[in-house]
Design a protein around this motif. Structure first.
Motif, PDB file in Angstrom:
ATOM      1  N   LEU A   7      21.368 -28.136 -37.364  1.00  0.00           N
ATOM      2  CA  LEU A   7      22.664 -28.561 -37.879  1.00  0.00           C
ATOM      3  C   LEU A   7      23.523 -29.130 -36.761  1.00  0.00           C
ATOM      4  CD1 LEU A   7      23.509 -25.438 -40.091  1.00  0.00           C
ATOM      5  CD2 LEU A   7      22.498 -27.583 -40.852  1.00  0.00           C
ATOM      6  N   THR A   8      24.310 -30.144 -37.079  1.00  0.00           N
ATOM      7  CA  THR A   8      25.252 -30.687 -36.107  1.00  0.00           C
ATOM      8  C   THR A   8      26.500 -29.801 -36.082  1.00  0.00           C
ATOM      9  OG1 THR A   8      26.391 -32.076 -37.722  1.00  0.00           O
ATOM     10  CG2 THR A   8      24.439 -33.005 -36.641  1.00  0.00           C
ATOM     11  N   VAL A  12      28.250 -27.620 -39.273  1.00  0.00           N
ATOM     12  CA  VAL A  12      28.612 -26.200 -39.179  1.00  0.00           C
ATOM     13  C   VAL A  12      30.105 -26.014 -39.459  1.00  0.00           C
ATOM     14  CG1 VAL A  12      28.810 -24.224 -37.637  1.00  0.00           C
ATOM     15  CG2 VAL A  12      26.730 -25.612 -37.613  1.00  0.00           C
ATOM     16  N   ALA A  13      30.922 -26.857 -38.826  1.00  0.00           N
ATOM     17  CA  ALA A  13      32.373 -26.756 -39.017  1.00  0.00           C
ATOM     18  C   ALA A  13      32.745 -26.998 -40.476  1.00  0.00           C
ATOM     19  CB  ALA A  13      33.092 -27.752 -38.109  1.00  0.00           C
ATOM     20  N   GLY A  14      32.065 -27.950 -41.105  1.00  0.00           N
ATOM     21  CA  GLY A  14      32.343 -28.257 -42.505  1.00  0.00           C
ATOM     22  C   GLY A  14      31.978 -27.105 -43.425  1.00  0.00           C
TER      23      GLY A  14
END
Length: 330
Positions: A7-8, A12-14
């Motif tokens: 995952l970018t 992850v933040a999203g």
């Protein structure tokens, strides 16, 4: 088999951003997240443990995390005590641990989050807060900044919702949109995570089929009550020992009475009949409660064998494995 997901930082933040606050927790929390959620390995073990707790165990579990006794749990307390679930059952004792051993437990997270180890002079407990990758569960409990605290009411609500969600998912898998599941499917749900071999499971299902000439079905409420009863198996075992002598088989009446003592509610007569049809091999209206408890503990832990580590020696486990393999090839 499908490889490790990569995952970018943006993904992850999203995912974490769309995690609902605990005020919006529900029995559809994990289903609504679908595959856009993150949990750590220790959280996975923690969630498995939650599924086996009775309502009386909720308070004990909360007090376990509340290390300073102020009736609230912060992120640091949760992360440190969460490492408790990575231990084998026989080592799960609430005693002070050496810093070196505690650090080793906390470092297990780095296998999954790829976080760099802390410097040698860094406090192990401080490492348990800042460097650990935020997860869906941490954000749900403590907010995006990690400053919220967890009260017992919040914790109790989460545990109840998780149990209800998993129970409902298991029921819907077999109900296929109907209000009930068949007695045979009820037997399949109970036995699919046990250590019984396939021939014994099929024998139980055939027994249910032959003793249930007209299908009445098991409702979700009946299924839910039985699953909640399974979380009190230890109490049930004590109650049964008080009702019986020398491990004698128990009648339906004794069984029902012990269930009421443990849960405060009764199972429907039809459900009790179905349970006895599954486990009462000779049809005399009695069952061995010791064998019943042993099989249902497998079901309760949903395939995890960790609860057997302190009761089975290696030779017994080896013989069981060989026996199963021989039956498979036969």
């Amino acid at each position: 088999r499908i490889g490790r997901a990569s995952l970018t930082d943006g993904e992850v933040a999203g995912w974490l951003k769309r995690t609902p606050n605990r005020r919006y927790g529900s029995t559809k929390l994990f289903r609504n997240l679908h595959d856009k959620g993150l949990i750590s390995y220790t959280e996975y073990l923690f969630l498995l443990c939650v599924l086996t707790k009775s309502k009386s165990g909720f308070r004990i579990a909360f007090n376990m995390f509340d290390t300073d006794g102020n009736q609230i749990v912060d992120k640091k307390e949760f992360l440190v005590l969460e490492s408790f679930f990575t231990l084998p059952p026989q080592e799960r004792k609430f005693v002070p641990r050496e810093q070196k051993k505690l650090q080793a437990l906390l470092n297990l997270e780095s296998v999954f989050s790829k976080k760099e180890d802390a410097p040698n002079n860094e406090d192990p407990l401080s490492k348990s807060v800042e460097p650990v990758q935020d997860t869906t569960l941490l954000v749900h409990f403590f907010g995006s900044k990690g400053r919220d605290v967890l009260k017992y009411e919040d914790f109790h609500s989460f545990m109840e919702n998780l149990q209800s969600e998993v129970i409902e998912l298991e029921f819907l898998e077999f109900s296929r949109g109907l209000a009930t599941i068949s007695e045979e499917d009820f037997a399949r749900i109970l036995l699919r995570y046990t250590m019984l071999d396939s021939s014994n499971i099929e024998e139980c299902i055939k027994r249910v089929r032959s003793r249930t000439p007209s299908e009445k079905g098991v409702s979700f409420e009946e299924f839910r009550k039985f699953c909640q009863f399974l979380n009190t198996l230890d109490d049930f075992s004590i109650a049964m020992k008080m009702y019986t002598y020398a491990d004698q088989a128990v009648s339906k009446e004794d069984f029902q009475r012990a269930v009421f003592v443990c849960t405060g509610s009764n199972l429907s007569p039809h459900l009790v009949d179905t349970v006895f049809n599954i486990f009462d091999a000779d049809g005399d209206g009695h069952l061995s409660y010791m064998e019943f408890i042993s099989i249902m503990k497998d079901r309760l832990h949903r395939g995890s064998r960790s609860h057997l580590m302190h009761t089975q020696d290696k030779w017994t486990a080896f013989k069981y494995c060989i026996k199963n393999e021989m039956r498979t090839y036969h």
